[in-house]
Design an enzyme around this catalytic site. Structure first.
Site, mmCIF file in Angstrom:
data_model
loop_
_atom_site.group_PDB
_atom_site.id
_atom_site.type_symbol
_atom_site.label_atom_id
_atom_site.label_comp_id
_atom_site.label_asym_id
_atom_site.label_seq_id
_atom_site.Cartn_x
_atom_site.Cartn_y
_atom_site.Cartn_z
ATOM 1 N N ASN A 10 51.266 63.174 2.014
ATOM 2 C CA ASN A 10 51.088 61.957 1.225
ATOM 3 C C ASN A 10 52.456 61.291 1.126
ATOM 4 O O ASN A 10 53.306 61.737 0.358
ATOM 5 C CB ASN A 10 50.541 62.316 -0.161
ATOM 6 C CG ASN A 10 50.410 61.094 -1.059
ATOM 7 O OD1 ASN A 10 50.624 59.968 -0.623
ATOM 8 N ND2 ASN A 10 50.056 61.323 -2.317
ATOM 9 N N LYS A 12 53.125 58.508 -0.075
ATOM 10 C CA LYS A 12 53.195 57.635 -1.265
ATOM 11 C C LYS A 12 53.759 56.269 -0.857
ATOM 12 O O LYS A 12 53.498 55.832 0.269
ATOM 13 C CB LYS A 12 53.986 58.319 -2.382
ATOM 14 C CG LYS A 12 53.408 59.714 -2.675
ATOM 15 C CD LYS A 12 53.898 60.348 -3.932
ATOM 16 C CE LYS A 12 53.233 61.717 -4.102
ATOM 17 N NZ LYS A 12 53.614 62.410 -5.313
ATOM 18 N N HIS A 99 44.137 60.511 -6.907
ATOM 19 C CA HIS A 99 45.479 61.077 -7.105
ATOM 20 C C HIS A 99 45.932 60.819 -8.545
ATOM 21 O O HIS A 99 45.626 59.760 -9.119
ATOM 22 C CB HIS A 99 46.466 60.448 -6.110
ATOM 23 C CG HIS A 99 47.769 61.193 -6.054
ATOM 24 N ND1 HIS A 99 48.738 61.032 -7.010
ATOM 25 C CD2 HIS A 99 48.230 62.132 -5.194
ATOM 26 C CE1 HIS A 99 49.763 61.834 -6.727
ATOM 27 N NE2 HIS A 99 49.473 62.519 -5.626
ATOM 28 N N GLU A 101 48.667 59.931 -9.736
ATOM 29 C CA GLU A 101 49.463 58.714 -9.933
ATOM 30 C C GLU A 101 48.550 57.499 -10.064
ATOM 31 O O GLU A 101 48.860 56.544 -10.785
ATOM 32 C CB GLU A 101 50.464 58.551 -8.774
ATOM 33 C CG GLU A 101 51.614 59.551 -8.921
ATOM 34 C CD GLU A 101 52.245 59.996 -7.614
ATOM 35 O OE1 GLU A 101 52.050 59.342 -6.582
ATOM 36 O OE2 GLU A 101 52.944 61.033 -7.633
ATOM 37 N N GLU A 171 46.272 69.476 -7.775
ATOM 38 C CA GLU A 171 47.663 69.066 -7.960
ATOM 39 C C GLU A 171 47.975 69.035 -9.457
ATOM 40 O O GLU A 171 47.705 68.015 -10.128
ATOM 41 C CB GLU A 171 47.886 67.673 -7.361
ATOM 42 C CG GLU A 171 47.629 67.598 -5.869
ATOM 43 C CD GLU A 171 48.432 66.474 -5.222
ATOM 44 O OE1 GLU A 171 49.075 66.760 -4.203
ATOM 45 O OE2 GLU A 171 48.428 65.343 -5.727
ATOM 46 N N GLY A 177 56.433 66.279 -7.844
ATOM 47 C CA GLY A 177 57.744 65.631 -7.791
ATOM 48 C C GLY A 177 58.741 66.181 -8.790
ATOM 49 O O GLY A 177 59.769 65.559 -9.052
ATOM 50 N N SER A 217 55.264 69.877 -5.395
ATOM 51 C CA SER A 217 56.566 70.479 -5.054
ATOM 52 C C SER A 217 56.481 71.588 -4.010
ATOM 53 O O SER A 217 57.209 72.575 -4.098
ATOM 54 C CB SER A 217 57.271 70.976 -6.322
ATOM 55 O OG SER A 217 57.519 69.900 -7.204
HETATM 56 P P1 13P Z 1 55.388 66.414 -4.271
HETATM 57 O O1 13P Z 1 55.177 67.336 -3.097
HETATM 58 O O2 13P Z 1 56.493 65.417 -4.045
HETATM 59 O O3 13P Z 1 55.517 67.176 -5.545
HETATM 60 O O4 13P Z 1 54.060 65.529 -4.393
HETATM 61 C C1 13P Z 1 52.835 66.141 -4.396
HETATM 62 C C2 13P Z 1 51.798 65.105 -4.330
HETATM 63 O O5 13P Z 1 51.596 64.353 -5.259
HETATM 64 C C3 13P Z 1 51.015 64.993 -3.083
HETATM 65 O O6 13P Z 1 49.922 64.170 -3.245
#
Ligand code: 13P
Length: 255
Positions: A10, A12, A99, A101, A171, A177, A217
């Site tokens: 992803n 983002k 997701h 976010e 997740e 992150g 992460s």
């Molecule tokens: P990170 O691997 O940066 O923690 O992000 C995970 C994520 O949100 C994947 O969709």
């Protein structure tokens, strides 16, 4: 039951057009040289990259392309939005929905995610649906309750045939992150719970077949222990997917 491993990226809101092509080309080259297993790789870039990446990966059957969001309507006056059909027309085969976010910054609810899933399925997209609890919810011991609600309201309206097009990514929001990964035991516990819920709602075969990913992460080091848990079938990778070397090293864990 042997399930195929999936490693999904992803990106983002990262990588402009040239950067995206360069990153993806490097990933393909490294994979050609180093990947020997049959693990599936799904790269989910911003919309502007979908068509180019789908073209670049045409002869690489192990790699599929996915979007990071899609609108719930088929088409219409929704300025700035992208429909499932548009995504499918680029050659992309997947879409990430739900997701955290999007839930957090764009107020996406379980009900809205359910509608988005329906529209994506009608347009023959496979779905990676994300679920996960916040730090506050985990500290209050509410993770199972939260997950059950997300599954029930967001996904469990689907019939068995539709459900087969789903991959679920657990997740935990507190691990995204942050550099704090769920321990392998914590992740396995939740994945097992999700599989049990699916068994209860559908049946054992569907629960056995569904691919469950861990995200939050992930890096080449912690992926080894996570991906070898009984109910964890791979990962959804954020930050580490922006570095070709790290991403391919994570893919390699499943060689
Ligand atoms: P990170 O691997 O940066 O923690 O992000 C995970 C994520 O949100 C994947 O969709």
């Amino acid at each position: 039951m042997i399930r195929r491993k999936i490693i999904a990226a992803n990106w983002k809101m990262n990588e402009d057009y040239d950067q995206g092509i360069k990153l993806f080309s490097t990933v393909i080259n490294l994979m050609d040289d180093e990947i020997t297993g049959d693990q599936q790789v799904i790269v989910c870039p911003p919309f502007i990259h979908l068509h180019s990446l789908a073209e670049l990966s045409k002869n690489h059957l192990q790699i599929s392309i996915g979007a990071q969001n899609a609108h719930q309507a088929e088409s219409g006056a929704y300025t700035g939005e992208i429909s499932a059909r548009m995504i499918r027309s680029t050659g992309a085969e997947y879409v990430i929905l739900g997701h955290s976010e999007r839930r957090l910054y764009f107020n996406e609810t379980n009900e809205l995610i359910a509608k988005k899933i329906d529209t994506a399925l009608l347009n023959t997209l496979n779905i990676i649906c994300c679920v996960g609890e916040s730090k506050k919810e985990r500290e209050a011991g509410q993770q199972f309750e939260v997950l059950k609600k997300q599954l029930t309201e967001g996904l469990f309206h689907l019939d068995e045939m539709q459900f087969a097009h789903l991959t679920i990514a657990y997740e935990p929001i507190w691990a995204i992150g942050t550099g704090v990964t769920a321990t392998a035991a914590q992740a396995q516990e939740i994945h097992q719970f999700i599989r049990q819920q699916i068994n209860t709602r559908y049946n054992e075969q569907i629960a056995d077949n569904i691919i469950l990913l861990y995200g939050g992460s992930c890096n080449p080091k912690n992926a080894v222990e996570l991906f070898y848990q009984k109910d964890i079938d791979g990962g959804l990778i954020g930050g580490a997917s922006l570095k070709a070397r790290d991403f391919v090293d994570i893919i390699k864990v499943c060689n």
